[in-house]
Design a protein around this motif. Structure first.
Motif, short mmCIF file in Angstrom:
data_model
loop_
_atom_site.label_atom_id
_atom_site.label_comp_id
_atom_site.label_asym_id
_atom_site.label_seq_id
_atom_site.Cartn_x
_atom_site.Cartn_y
_atom_site.Cartn_z
N THR A 116 -7.74 -2.67 5.33
CA THR A 116 -8.02 -1.47 6.12
C THR A 116 -9.48 -1.43 6.55
O THR A 116 -9.81 -1.12 7.70
N THR B 179 4.74 5.47 0.56
CA THR B 179 4.01 4.40 1.24
C THR B 179 2.59 4.29 0.69
O THR B 179 1.86 5.28 0.60
N GLU C 219 -3.07 1.24 10.99
CA GLU C 219 -2.44 -0.07 11.08
C GLU C 219 -1.51 -0.28 9.90
O GLU C 219 -1.81 0.18 8.78
N LYS C 220 -0.41 -0.96 10.16
CA LYS C 220 0.55 -1.27 9.11
C LYS C 220 0.32 -2.68 8.58
O LYS C 220 0.16 -3.62 9.35
N SER D 168 2.57 -4.48 6.44
CA SER D 168 3.89 -4.45 5.81
C SER D 168 3.97 -5.42 4.63
O SER D 168 3.54 -6.57 4.71
N GLY E 38 -4.70 2.57 6.67
CA GLY E 38 -3.88 1.38 6.50
C GLY E 38 -2.72 1.68 5.58
O GLY E 38 -2.88 2.33 4.55
N THR E 39 -1.54 1.22 5.95
CA THR E 39 -0.36 1.44 5.11
C THR E 39 0.21 0.09 4.66
O THR E 39 0.21 -0.87 5.43
N THR F 109 -1.20 3.82 0.84
CA THR F 109 -2.10 4.17 1.94
C THR F 109 -3.55 4.10 1.48
O THR F 109 -3.89 4.49 0.37
N THR G 234 8.00 3.46 1.67
CA THR G 234 8.52 4.26 2.77
C THR G 234 8.16 5.72 2.54
O THR G 234 8.01 6.19 1.41
N GLU H 278 3.15 -1.44 1.39
CA GLU H 278 4.55 -1.40 1.01
C GLU H 278 4.99 0.04 0.72
O GLU H 278 4.20 0.88 0.29
#
Length: 355
Positions: free
Chosen positions: A275, A241, A260-261, A263, A232-233, A243, A237, A235
């Motif tokens: 996650t 990121t 899965e993101k 965001s 799972g990710t 994780t 970049t 906030e």
């Protein structure tokens, strides 16, 4: 207003929205003189009621707002598309400022349960905060419950209520939610937010008896979406990121990975929960049983409720396992011209807590 329909459909899902259609013969005597306004998109609701013939009582089984009206001139048939209250959640932004200053706004809730967080989201999106538009929705909400959840929503993210609600539902140990439609004591339409409701209710279907309420059934065992390691990710970049990962333990499957993101998720604790929840939702083969049952059978349609247990057995069948099998009721649907309704039930093999 009672609508003279030729055909129509309705559906209700646990933890999700649903939709349907109804086709009307505008030449019908009851439809003459009806103005366009009562069937205008986003201004009127389709309410489906079912009469229990044993007690001659009427029960609301579905309510959906009209989103589209399509008229065919040659046949004089009008088709209305409708969606339930969940569709409104997908069109509301969580904020405390509905003006040009929305980007500067934020709202924070702390020390609450996951279900109460969902309640707070609903309360927020039914408050106009100075906007001249109509935000009110008649929803009966449960009492607050304390917990370990904290959340801050920033206006500049323009978070939709449906996304935030789904985040909590899909969390590890997230609640089951249903918005059940009913008539209020004043005779107006309202919804009841039910949390983990009907868990102790059980309905039996014996496919071996001569006069079973079951007309047909379809049993599916699927591992098509099975995942035993989820990333799972949140906030950030690239290398910055946030994780987290979650793995099953003890299942006899090869490694099946997915990611899965989430965001905008800033908290590692929340990201881990999300996650793990995403992995647990897919970490076992799914047994799904769909049954076509008579609405006036036993149990009757008005007795069924999402989230309860449907027990079934088919000892005389040559392929299905013998004995009683409890499955969770996750969906109800029907055709307005039929006394047979479809019940959707599901069971997942024992899921591990994992890591």
């Amino acid at each position: 207003m009672e609508l003279p329909f030729d055909s129509g459909s309705w559906e209700r899902k646990r933890n999700a929205g649903s939709r349907g259609r109804i086709t009307i013969d505008t030449k019908h005597e009851k439809f003459k003189g009806t103005q366009r306004t009562p069937v205008w998109p986003w201004q009127s609701w389709i309410v489906v009621e079912w009469r229990n013939p044993k007690y001659n009582t009427w029960h609301v089984v579905y309510a959906g707002v009209i989103t589209e009206a399509s008229y065919e001139w040659a046949s004089k048939k009008l088709t209305l598309s409708h969606e339930d209250i969940w569709t409104i959640f997908s069109k509301r932004i969580v904020t405390t400022d509905r003006s040009n200053d929305i980007s500067s706004s934020k709202v924070t809730w702390t020390n609450l349960s996951k279900a109460t967080m969902i309640k707070k989201i609903i309360q927020n999106i039914t408050n106009n905060f100075g906007s001249p538009l109509i935000y009110d929705l008649p929803i009966s909400l449960p009492a607050d419950a304390a917990g370990s959840e904290d959340m801050t929503v920033y206006g500049y993210n323009f978070d939709k209520a449906s996304d935030l609600i789904n985040d909590y539902i899909e969390d590890d140990e997230g609640p089951d939610i249903d918005f059940r439609p009913r008539w209020s004591s004043e005779g107006t339409l309202e919804w009841v937010m039910e949390v983990n409701a009907n868990k102790t209710r059980v309905w039996d279907y014996d496919l071996d008896v001569d006069k079973s309420s079951v007309e047909n059934m379809n049993y599916t065992l699927s591992g098509a979406y099975l995942v035993n390691k989820m990333y799972g990710t949140g906030e950030g970049t690239e290398r910055r990121t946030l994780t987290r990962q979650s793995s099953s333990d003890g299942f006899p499957y090869p490694a099946l990975e997915d990611a899965e993101k989430f965001s905008g998720m800033k908290s590692l604790e929340r990201l881990q929960s999300a996650t793990t929840g995403a992995r647990r939702a897919k970490d076992g083969a799914i047994r799904q049983l769909d049954m076509a049952v008579r609405a006036d059978g036993s149990p009757a349609l008005n007795e069924l409720a999402l989230g309860g247990s449907v027990r079934w057995k088919a000892d005389k069948d040559s392929w299905l396992l013998s004995g009683w099998h409890p499955f969770e009721l996750i969906g109800l649907s029907g055709d307005l011209t039929s006394e047979v309704v479809k019940i959707e039930t599901q069971e997942m093999e024992g899921r591990s807590s994992g890591a």
